[in-house]
Design a protein around this motif. Structure first.
Motif, PDB file in Angstrom:
ATOM      1  N   THR B 269      40.821 -12.928  12.989  1.00  0.00           N
ATOM      2  CA  THR B 269      40.915 -11.495  13.258  1.00  0.00           C
ATOM      3  C   THR B 269      40.284 -11.185  14.610  1.00  0.00           C
ATOM      4  N   LYS B 270      41.014 -10.411  15.421  1.00  0.00           N
ATOM      5  CA  LYS B 270      40.542 -10.079  16.759  1.00  0.00           C
ATOM      6  C   LYS B 270      40.072  -8.634  16.832  1.00  0.00           C
ATOM      7  N   ALA B 271      39.297  -8.345  17.861  1.00  0.00           N
ATOM      8  CA  ALA B 271      38.923  -6.961  18.166  1.00  0.00           C
ATOM      9  C   ALA B 271      39.235  -6.726  19.633  1.00  0.00           C
ATOM     10  N   ILE B 272      39.943  -5.620  19.925  1.00  0.00           N
ATOM     11  CA  ILE B 272      40.254  -5.297  21.325  1.00  0.00           C
ATOM     12  C   ILE B 272      40.038  -3.798  21.564  1.00  0.00           C
ATOM     13  N   PRO B 273      39.769  -3.434  22.824  1.00  0.00           N
ATOM     14  CA  PRO B 273      39.712  -2.001  23.142  1.00  0.00           C
ATOM     15  C   PRO B 273      41.130  -1.495  23.416  1.00  0.00           C
ATOM     16  N   ALA B 274      41.377  -0.232  23.166  1.00  0.00           N
ATOM     17  CA  ALA B 274      42.691   0.341  23.474  1.00  0.00           C
ATOM     18  C   ALA B 274      42.565   1.825  23.765  1.00  0.00           C
ATOM     19  N   SER B 275      43.473   2.307  24.589  1.00  0.00           N
ATOM     20  CA  SER B 275      43.550   3.741  24.868  1.00  0.00           C
ATOM     21  C   SER B 275      45.008   4.157  24.880  1.00  0.00           C
ATOM     22  N   SER B 276      45.351   5.084  24.020  1.00  0.00           N
ATOM     23  CA  SER B 276      46.725   5.588  24.006  1.00  0.00           C
ATOM     24  C   SER B 276      46.943   6.478  25.224  1.00  0.00           C
ATOM     25  N   LYS B 277      45.886   7.151  25.663  1.00  0.00           N
ATOM     26  CA  LYS B 277      45.950   8.064  26.805  1.00  0.00           C
ATOM     27  C   LYS B 277      46.209   7.285  28.091  1.00  0.00           C
ATOM     28  N   ASP B 278      45.409   6.245  28.296  1.00  0.00           N
ATOM     29  CA  ASP B 278      45.522   5.458  29.535  1.00  0.00           C
ATOM     30  C   ASP B 278      46.440   4.250  29.392  1.00  0.00           C
ATOM     31  N   TYR B 279      47.096   4.137  28.235  1.00  0.00           N
ATOM     32  CA  TYR B 279      48.019   3.038  27.982  1.00  0.00           C
ATOM     33  C   TYR B 279      47.332   1.676  28.159  1.00  0.00           C
ATOM     34  N   VAL B 280      46.203   1.533  27.502  1.00  0.00           N
ATOM     35  CA  VAL B 280      45.452   0.265  27.528  1.00  0.00           C
ATOM     36  C   VAL B 280      45.572  -0.396  26.160  1.00  0.00           C
ATOM     37  N   GLY B 281      45.894  -1.660  26.142  1.00  0.00           N
ATOM     38  CA  GLY B 281      45.892  -2.413  24.883  1.00  0.00           C
ATOM     39  C   GLY B 281      47.139  -2.244  24.030  1.00  0.00           C
ATOM     40  N   ILE B 282      48.077  -1.433  24.493  1.00  0.00           N
ATOM     41  CA  ILE B 282      49.286  -1.162  23.701  1.00  0.00           C
ATOM     42  C   ILE B 282      50.184  -2.405  23.669  1.00  0.00           C
ATOM     43  N   GLU B 283      50.482  -2.903  24.873  1.00  0.00           N
ATOM     44  CA  GLU B 283      51.321  -4.101  24.927  1.00  0.00           C
ATOM     45  C   GLU B 283      50.589  -5.306  24.348  1.00  0.00           C
TER      46      GLU B 283
END
Lengths: 363, 363
Positions: B269-283
């Motif tokens: 299991t991984k943990a990553i940061p993401a931001s829907s606003k700044d389009y981070v981590g989506i891809e």
């Protein structure tokens, strides 16, 4: 049997009952419940013997409850009913841990401490795995050697035949009998197999998890969510060269616990080092348990949990009984199997299989 | 309805069916399943429309499955049976998170990315809580505004009436219908209430947990063991001033994950940061999911899990049905209630209550 020294009058034919059959009381003993014949003890007498501390009668009563013979079971239930007002006065402690964590040496050390303090301690074991291995968790006579001989201790391995649900039921009732017999502390030992921890968590007040140094590595072998069942994590074998490492492991567990939900509302799960060999953490464990009981009695959750455990038990038993009745019907098992195969092949939806199954069972 | 643009021939009276009743198809639409009358479409036609991508027919079919009207349900099942060979070709993704974690903005961003990549994306929601609140999780029209309008997207809120078991059943079958309609990615959104995460985990391939920065604090509000259900933990809203904090939180989660059992054997299991606003981590999320599928297809666990999920579903449905039948009997509920009270008062053992309950029910 560990209760030989408590032989009392009237117990001779009870003894013969013990020896005559292992999974039932035998006709001779069963007859003792019929008041009509003289020299035989009634439910009243039997229950009085138990309350007066006869380990022999207690062991006998547990055997009745565990019996697969209907008449024995009924006798056991009548006895339990009689004793019910005298139950509930113990602290119920569940103990689990990975294989090799030293559960039995811990129970030996902890149990002896409690017995020496004047408490009466009953040790029960739930070991679903031994159905397969054929061995009993407490069958090894070398385990808990000293505790077994203590006059304040009563040790009873659970019968491992039958379903885990059955063990569940019998262990709960065994626990109640022990309480009626005046045991102050009930220790229920379980191994991390199947649903056993969840079942034990569902019948105790306090749940104790024994781990070894090097957190994480050995947790891989444990069931998911086990840490969130625990009210106390004991890093065991914290002695010799291991003592320093144990301290580090305790700190690691404390850190993880910070992120997890506590097992009991209002109580912060603790982690401590302990050594049964060097007698470290044994008394502290008891202090923690006392402080736990205190805290949860004040908040009301102690009683609340017991009541909801009893309710859950009742509802689980309803489901168990319904399932038993269902699968006892002719052909049900084979129909379920073949429908399952149809579903997996993609020939049937689950809903259709359900309709067919219950239509077949009606007709 | 989001499928207006896909109106096809023969769909006019289906439309009228939609408008005539909300929880059932209405007599007019139901008649379409009887081939005898002309101008009405058969199960065959209906299933072809769904497979050809008619969102209107898909929505209609889901309504049939969800209906409380027996004839509608039967029609829905016939349709599902017809479509069954065309199911199973999607990746099923469960998404959960604490309130405020930004589940819908994430689904909007992630779903749009997938749609733009050419994937067909279906979003289903399971929200047991809205039975109480009366609102639907997707009822708020402002949620997923852009995704709703995308031609590759299909968004369907679950009906929240009825038991969670019911939602369970309907959501699974809805998922199958969406697969038959050619959706490549099914996103099942749930909120952390009751058993909903466990139920969703039991029907998806991949489970995604959305959290906020400051691990631990907000986990207090989540269900026990939630982290051990997740194949990926996304620290969301990792933007602006929060970005640095998110990185720290990711590291904290990674550390905890090291001590926990992974949700899927053979997958870390991984943990990553993401931001829907700044389009981070989506891809990156999608890449992780693809690598997950790859890994588990190779080990065989992907297929194995799906098969055991289907089996579990079947067996859960058997228990549900037995319980329904049991409680439908006259007086059962009141008898259970009064026996429960007797048990809690200490007047009866659970075993005795069970005997009485099943004796009463027989006579």
């Amino acid at each position: 049997m560990d209760g030989q020294k408590n032989q009392q009058k009237n117990s001779m034919h009870v003894m013969s009952g013990i020896h005559s059959t292992h999974d039932g009381m035998g006709q001779a003993t069963r007859k003792q419940f019929r008041k009509s014949q003289k020299n035989e003890i009634s439910v009243d007498d039997f229950s009085r013997e138990i309350r007066q501390g006869s380990r022999l009668h207690l062991a006998k009563a547990i055997t009745l409850l565990e019996s697969t013979v209907s008449a024995d079971k009924r006798a056991g239930q009548r006895l339990l009913q009689e004793l019910l007002p005298h139950t509930g006065n113990s602290i119920r402690i569940g103990i689990t841990g990975v294989p090799g964590a030293g559960k039995s040496t811990f129970i030996e050390a902890f149990g002896k401490f409690l017995c020496d303090e004047g408490f009466k301690v009953a040790v029960l074991a739930i070991d679903p795995s031994s159905t397969i291995s054929g061995g009993s968790i407490l069958g090894d006579k070398t385990r808990m050697e000293e505790l077994v001989r203590h006059e304040n201790a009563f040790i009873r391995p659970s019968p491992t035949a039958g379903t885990l649900g059955g063990v569940h039921k019998k262990s709960r009732e065994t626990m109640l009998l022990c309480e009626a017999a005046g045991y102050d502390v009930i220790l229920i030992e379980t191994v991390g197999v199947g649903q056993s921890e969840t079942i034990v968590r569902g019948m105790v007040d306090f749940f104790l998890l024994l781990v070894l140094t090097g957190a994480g590595d050995e947790l891989q072998g444990m069931k998911k969510g086990i840490m969130e069942l625990a009210d106390l994590i004991i890093v065991h074998k914290a002695d010799g060269d291991n003592a320093k490492m144990a301290k580090k492991t305790v700190a690691e567990y404390q850190q993880i616990l910070h992120f997890l939900q506590p097992a009991s509302p209002g109580w912060t799960t603790k982690a401590i080092p302990a050594s049964s060999k060097d007698y470290v953490g044994i008394e502290e464990t008891w202090q923690i348990i006392c402080s736990f009981k205190d805290t949860l009695m004040k908040s009301g959750f102690f009683i609340e949990r017991r009541q909801s455990q009893t309710k859950d038990w009742f509802h689980t038993m309803i489901v168990d009984r319904l399932m038993d009745q269902f699968y006892e019907q002719p052909h049900t098992k084979t129909t379920v199997k073949s429908l399952e195969a149809e579903i997996l092949k993609g020939n049937k939806t689950v809903s259709q299989a359900i309709e067919q199954l219950f239509l077949d069972n009606k007709s």
